[in-house]
Write an enzyme that holds these catalytic residues in place. Sequence first.
Site, short mmCIF file in Angstrom:
data_model
loop_
_atom_site.label_atom_id
_atom_site.label_comp_id
_atom_site.label_asym_id
_atom_site.label_seq_id
_atom_site.Cartn_x
_atom_site.Cartn_y
_atom_site.Cartn_z
N SER A 13 0.81 -1.21 0.00
CA SER A 13 0.00 0.00 0.00
C SER A 13 0.85 1.27 0.00
CB SER A 13 -0.95 -0.05 1.21
OG SER A 13 -1.95 0.93 1.12
N ASP A 69 -2.30 6.19 -3.36
CA ASP A 69 -1.15 5.54 -2.73
C ASP A 69 -0.66 4.44 -3.67
OD1 ASP A 69 -3.38 3.93 -2.39
OD2 ASP A 69 -2.72 3.13 -0.48
N ASP A 96 -0.98 1.24 -4.07
CA ASP A 96 -1.85 0.25 -4.70
C ASP A 96 -3.21 0.82 -5.09
OD1 ASP A 96 -2.83 0.49 -2.08
OD2 ASP A 96 -3.36 -1.63 -1.93
N ASP A 128 -5.75 2.10 -3.49
CA ASP A 128 -7.01 1.92 -2.76
C ASP A 128 -7.35 3.14 -1.91
OD1 ASP A 128 -5.15 1.59 -0.72
OD2 ASP A 128 -5.99 -0.31 0.02
#
Length: 463
Positions: A109, A258, A260, A262
């Site tokens: 993340s 960010d 990834d 999400d």
Amino acid sequence: MARLFGTDGVRGVAGEDLTSQLALDVARAAATVLHDSGAFEAKEAAGRRPLAVVGRDPRASGEFLEAAVVAGLAGSGVDVLRLGVIPTPAVAFLTRDLGAELGVMLSASHNPAPDNGIKLFGHGGFKLPDAVEDEIEAHIGMPPRRAAALPAGFGRVTDAGAERDRYTEHLLSSVAAVAGEEGKPGAPLAGLTVVVDCANGAAAEFAPRMLQLAGAKVIAIGAAPDGLNINDGCGSTHLDVLRAEVTRHGADAGIAHDGDADRCLAVSADGAVIDGDQILAVLALALAGQGRLAGNTVVSTVMSNLGFRNAMQDAGITVVETAVGDRYVLEAMRAGQFRLGGEQSGHIIMLDHATTGDGLLTALHLLATAARQALPLQDVAAVMTRYPQVLVNVPGVDKSRVTASAEVAAAVAAAEAELGTSGRVLVRPSGTEPAVRVMVEAVESSQAHQVADRLATAVRDAG
């Protein structure tokens, strides 16, 4: 011994905490547990193999971890569709959309490049429950299922093609559905100039294209991942560059993801940061105005700003609070049949369109809301007044000792008495780092800093 799965899957320094062997073992154990639970039963009864989709962010370590996960799954009789570098919410969506029994995302993340992680999604695209993760952990290290025991032999591995485009098409159709034109994406962001910071992560290929297809003029930054520069001075945890670029280009808005993708945070034309609480407030009020906010309720965490609670109360919207972590927000949403929830960090879950936090989906709906209202983003976000909030991370302390400390409890009680109803205090162990987090809100920033400093000292002394 600490639990292997944290609040967001397995995470650690790649090659040290998270090795190729551990990735292989987690994949094998997941295949075994899901098989034993009956999750594969329908396909295996028909002589077919179950399907897993596997994606990753662009960290260099994702390459060897992907190879290990794919080997573990295929060796356990599971077909694997390799999605390549792709956002976490796209893995969740494609798990559901393709009818896969398992989704795997390799990402840490917003963490720096040396870290990595494994997130698991079950059939339907939701993160696996704690109990299933515990079963998987219990099976790690056990002998894998023998080839002779596999109902349809070893799994086969293929690379995704057009499947990746289905995610972008889904995002665009979600805005059309809100406007009452299901299946007709149109150009909801026509006339807007947007700077998007992709954090040199998984959004780099997807976010600029999605915004362009939605009609916006797009300026992409942080969109040149090299495997080592993910989240490095860019993205949702480093907003200064985005703020400067929005101002320099005279853009209408900035969007930050960010590693990834999400998460989503935003920047208005005047360079002001719009955090997850403000985004959640905008979306909640928009849905409520359309009569589409299920239960007239929104789910947030204990870290949500006091201004968010006040804005929702003024609008007659109920707020359900959970522990920090998008999985807990999601659990409360599903339990109460609510459709909107999120975190201050920018994890926003819109269950009408997604099964997990989706930064690209959030950005699209936030900007589309501003476009529909024909207002600058800063005016749209003014639906809530953000109280000064001070966050202090106290690393290197024993979290269990701090939690049990009478001195820390007394310091918290004294702070709460001092602030009264015009402020708030929260001291909690981090779910993802070896640290204790101190949060203080107050009407005056100076008071919030003073109280936070006192509490942080009490935590250090106790830990």
